[in-house]
Design a protein around this motif. Sequence first.
Motif, PDB file in Angstrom:
ATOM      1  N   ASP A 147       0.835  -1.204   0.000  1.00  0.00           N
ATOM      2  CA  ASP A 147       0.000   0.000   0.000  1.00  0.00           C
ATOM      3  C   ASP A 147       0.867   1.250   0.000  1.00  0.00           C
ATOM      4  O   ASP A 147       1.815   1.372   0.758  1.00  0.00           O
ATOM      5  N   ARG A 148       0.510   2.182  -0.840  1.00  0.00           N
ATOM      6  CA  ARG A 148       1.208   3.473  -0.891  1.00  0.00           C
ATOM      7  C   ARG A 148       0.395   4.483  -0.094  1.00  0.00           C
ATOM      8  O   ARG A 148      -0.826   4.566  -0.244  1.00  0.00           O
ATOM      9  N   VAL A 149       1.083   5.234   0.753  1.00  0.00           N
ATOM     10  CA  VAL A 149       0.420   6.270   1.541  1.00  0.00           C
ATOM     11  C   VAL A 149       1.133   7.594   1.320  1.00  0.00           C
ATOM     12  O   VAL A 149       2.286   7.634   0.885  1.00  0.00           O
ATOM     13  N   ASP A 150       0.424   8.676   1.619  1.00  0.00           N
ATOM     14  CA  ASP A 150       0.969  10.020   1.365  1.00  0.00           C
ATOM     15  C   ASP A 150       1.932  10.497   2.435  1.00  0.00           C
ATOM     16  O   ASP A 150       2.687  11.430   2.209  1.00  0.00           O
ATOM     17  N   HIS A 151       1.914   9.894   3.609  1.00  0.00           N
ATOM     18  CA  HIS A 151       2.747  10.367   4.705  1.00  0.00           C
ATOM     19  C   HIS A 151       3.877   9.373   4.989  1.00  0.00           C
ATOM     20  O   HIS A 151       3.814   8.214   4.585  1.00  0.00           O
ATOM     21  N   ASP A 152       4.906   9.872   5.666  1.00  0.00           N
ATOM     22  CA  ASP A 152       6.011   9.002   6.051  1.00  0.00           C
ATOM     23  C   ASP A 152       5.562   8.052   7.157  1.00  0.00           C
ATOM     24  O   ASP A 152       4.807   8.435   8.052  1.00  0.00           O
ATOM     25  N   HIS A 153       6.022   6.834   7.086  1.00  0.00           N
ATOM     26  CA  HIS A 153       5.708   5.868   8.124  1.00  0.00           C
ATOM     27  C   HIS A 153       6.808   4.815   8.175  1.00  0.00           C
ATOM     28  O   HIS A 153       7.644   4.721   7.282  1.00  0.00           O
ATOM     29  N   PHE A 154       6.779   4.043   9.242  1.00  0.00           N
ATOM     30  CA  PHE A 154       7.793   3.009   9.429  1.00  0.00           C
ATOM     31  C   PHE A 154       7.552   1.858   8.460  1.00  0.00           C
ATOM     32  O   PHE A 154       6.432   1.408   8.276  1.00  0.00           O
ATOM     33  N   ARG A 155       8.620   1.380   7.832  1.00  0.00           N
ATOM     34  CA  ARG A 155       8.549   0.206   6.956  1.00  0.00           C
ATOM     35  C   ARG A 155       9.643  -0.758   7.371  1.00  0.00           C
ATOM     36  O   ARG A 155      10.818  -0.440   7.303  1.00  0.00           O
ATOM     37  N   ALA A 156       9.237  -1.925   7.779  1.00  0.00           N
ATOM     38  CA  ALA A 156      10.210  -2.958   8.151  1.00  0.00           C
ATOM     39  C   ALA A 156      10.814  -3.539   6.874  1.00  0.00           C
ATOM     40  O   ALA A 156      10.145  -3.614   5.842  1.00  0.00           O
ATOM     41  N   PRO A 157      12.063  -3.932   6.923  1.00  0.00           N
ATOM     42  CA  PRO A 157      12.648  -4.589   5.750  1.00  0.00           C
ATOM     43  C   PRO A 157      11.845  -5.848   5.409  1.00  0.00           C
ATOM     44  O   PRO A 157      11.385  -6.567   6.293  1.00  0.00           O
ATOM     45  N   ALA A 158      11.659  -6.103   4.130  1.00  0.00           N
ATOM     46  CA  ALA A 158      10.816  -7.223   3.682  1.00  0.00           C
ATOM     47  C   ALA A 158      11.349  -8.569   4.159  1.00  0.00           C
ATOM     48  O   ALA A 158      10.583  -9.521   4.321  1.00  0.00           O
ATOM     49  N   ALA A 159      12.637  -8.658   4.398  1.00  0.00           N
ATOM     50  CA  ALA A 159      13.225  -9.937   4.810  1.00  0.00           C
ATOM     51  C   ALA A 159      12.726 -10.371   6.190  1.00  0.00           C
ATOM     52  O   ALA A 159      12.587 -11.569   6.446  1.00  0.00           O
ATOM     53  N   LEU A 160      12.433  -9.428   7.067  1.00  0.00           N
ATOM     54  CA  LEU A 160      12.020  -9.790   8.427  1.00  0.00           C
ATOM     55  C   LEU A 160      10.686 -10.533   8.462  1.00  0.00           C
ATOM     56  O   LEU A 160      10.599 -11.615   9.059  1.00  0.00           O
ATOM     57  N   PRO A 161       9.606 -10.020   7.848  1.00  0.00           N
ATOM     58  CA  PRO A 161       8.363 -10.784   7.884  1.00  0.00           C
ATOM     59  C   PRO A 161       8.446 -12.090   7.097  1.00  0.00           C
ATOM     60  O   PRO A 161       7.811 -13.080   7.454  1.00  0.00           O
ATOM     61  N   VAL A 162       9.256 -12.119   6.044  1.00  0.00           N
ATOM     62  CA  VAL A 162       9.423 -13.365   5.283  1.00  0.00           C
ATOM     63  C   VAL A 162      10.098 -14.414   6.158  1.00  0.00           C
ATOM     64  O   VAL A 162       9.663 -15.581   6.208  1.00  0.00           O
ATOM     65  N   LEU A 163      11.150 -14.028   6.863  1.00  0.00           N
ATOM     66  CA  LEU A 163      11.817 -14.959   7.777  1.00  0.00           C
ATOM     67  C   LEU A 163      10.881 -15.399   8.904  1.00  0.00           C
ATOM     68  O   LEU A 163      10.892 -16.565   9.320  1.00  0.00           O
ATOM     69  N   ALA A 164      10.071 -14.486   9.385  1.00  0.00           N
ATOM     70  CA  ALA A 164       9.126 -14.824  10.452  1.00  0.00           C
ATOM     71  C   ALA A 164       8.081 -15.822   9.957  1.00  0.00           C
ATOM     72  O   ALA A 164       7.724 -16.759  10.673  1.00  0.00           O
ATOM     73  N   VAL A 165       7.578 -15.640   8.743  1.00  0.00           N
ATOM     74  CA  VAL A 165       6.608 -16.582   8.173  1.00  0.00           C
ATOM     75  C   VAL A 165       7.240 -17.961   8.025  1.00  0.00           C
ATOM     76  O   VAL A 165       6.639 -18.987   8.390  1.00  0.00           O
ATOM     77  N   LEU A 166       8.455 -17.995   7.489  1.00  0.00           N
ATOM     78  CA  LEU A 166       9.140 -19.282   7.334  1.00  0.00           C
ATOM     79  C   LEU A 166       9.381 -19.958   8.681  1.00  0.00           C
ATOM     80  O   LEU A 166       9.188 -21.177   8.824  1.00  0.00           O
ATOM     81  N   THR A 167       9.766 -19.173   9.670  1.00  0.00           N
ATOM     82  CA  THR A 167       9.989 -19.723  11.007  1.00  0.00           C
ATOM     83  C   THR A 167       8.694 -20.281  11.588  1.00  0.00           C
ATOM     84  O   THR A 167       8.680 -21.372  12.175  1.00  0.00           O
ATOM     85  N   CYS A 168       7.602 -19.560  11.423  1.00  0.00           N
ATOM     86  CA  CYS A 168       6.311 -20.040  11.916  1.00  0.00           C
ATOM     87  C   CYS A 168       5.910 -21.340  11.230  1.00  0.00           C
ATOM     88  O   CYS A 168       5.408 -22.268  11.877  1.00  0.00           O
ATOM     89  N   LEU A 169       6.120 -21.418   9.921  1.00  0.00           N
ATOM     90  CA  LEU A 169       5.772 -22.644   9.199  1.00  0.00           C
ATOM     91  C   LEU A 169       6.594 -23.828   9.689  1.00  0.00           C
ATOM     92  O   LEU A 169       6.067 -24.934   9.864  1.00  0.00           O
ATOM     93  N   VAL A 170       7.877 -23.601   9.934  1.00  0.00           N
ATOM     94  CA  VAL A 170       8.722 -24.681  10.462  1.00  0.00           C
ATOM     95  C   VAL A 170       8.239 -25.106  11.840  1.00  0.00           C
ATOM     96  O   VAL A 170       8.112 -26.301  12.135  1.00  0.00           O
ATOM     97  N   LEU A 171       7.954 -24.135  12.702  1.00  0.00           N
ATOM     98  CA  LEU A 171       7.485 -24.463  14.045  1.00  0.00           C
ATOM     99  C   LEU A 171       6.113 -25.141  14.028  1.00  0.00           C
ATOM    100  O   LEU A 171       5.828 -26.007  14.859  1.00  0.00           O
ATOM    101  N   LEU A 172       5.263 -24.766  13.086  1.00  0.00           N
ATOM    102  CA  LEU A 172       3.953 -25.409  12.975  1.00  0.00           C
ATOM    103  C   LEU A 172       4.086 -26.879  12.572  1.00  0.00           C
ATOM    104  O   LEU A 172       3.285 -27.715  12.995  1.00  0.00           O
ATOM    105  N   THR A 173       5.094 -27.195  11.766  1.00  0.00           N
ATOM    106  CA  THR A 173       5.291 -28.597  11.374  1.00  0.00           C
ATOM    107  C   THR A 173       5.812 -29.430  12.543  1.00  0.00           C
ATOM    108  O   THR A 173       5.717 -30.654  12.508  1.00  0.00           O
ATOM    109  N   ARG A 174       6.335 -28.790  13.570  1.00  0.00           N
ATOM    110  CA  ARG A 174       6.882 -29.492  14.732  1.00  0.00           C
ATOM    111  C   ARG A 174       5.830 -29.759  15.818  1.00  0.00           C
ATOM    112  O   ARG A 174       6.141 -30.378  16.829  1.00  0.00           O
ATOM    113  N   GLN A 175       4.605 -29.280  15.619  1.00  0.00           N
ATOM    114  CA  GLN A 175       3.558 -29.477  16.620  1.00  0.00           C
ATOM    115  C   GLN A 175       3.080 -30.923  16.614  1.00  0.00           C
ATOM    116  O   GLN A 175       3.057 -31.581  15.566  1.00  0.00           O
ATOM    117  N   GLU A 176       2.673 -31.391  17.769  1.00  0.00           N
ATOM    118  CA  GLU A 176       2.169 -32.755  17.886  1.00  0.00           C
ATOM    119  C   GLU A 176       0.816 -32.882  17.193  1.00  0.00           C
ATOM    120  O   GLU A 176       0.047 -31.920  17.113  1.00  0.00           O
TER     121      GLU A 176
END
Length: 91
Positions: free
Chosen positions: A21-50
């Motif tokens: 999403d494009r917005v007219d005002h300045d705002h914080f943007r996390a580097p794209a690698a962080l949420p991608v790594l978090a998603v991958l980590t969650c998927l790995v941890l979800l596969t480890r559930q009983e």
Amino acid sequence: MLLLLLVFLSTNVAVLVLRRDRVDHDHFRAPAALPVLAVLTCLVLLTRQEAQHWLLAGVLLAVGVVVHVVTRATAHRGSVSTTTDDACHDV
């Protein structure tokens, strides 16, 4: 733990979607690698559930769907009957 992982997973997917999403005002943007790594980590941890946790989650989800369907059916039936009653009294 399963619910927490699913919430964290959905939050990180939302971060990736909102980055587009494009917005007219300045705002914080996390580097794209962080949420991608978090998603991958969650998927790995979800596969480890009983399997027992997944089964319980499935049962609870099914109960929630049944409650939702019953609630909608009774609410719809109740609103139709009151509308019909009101129409009869106006005549």
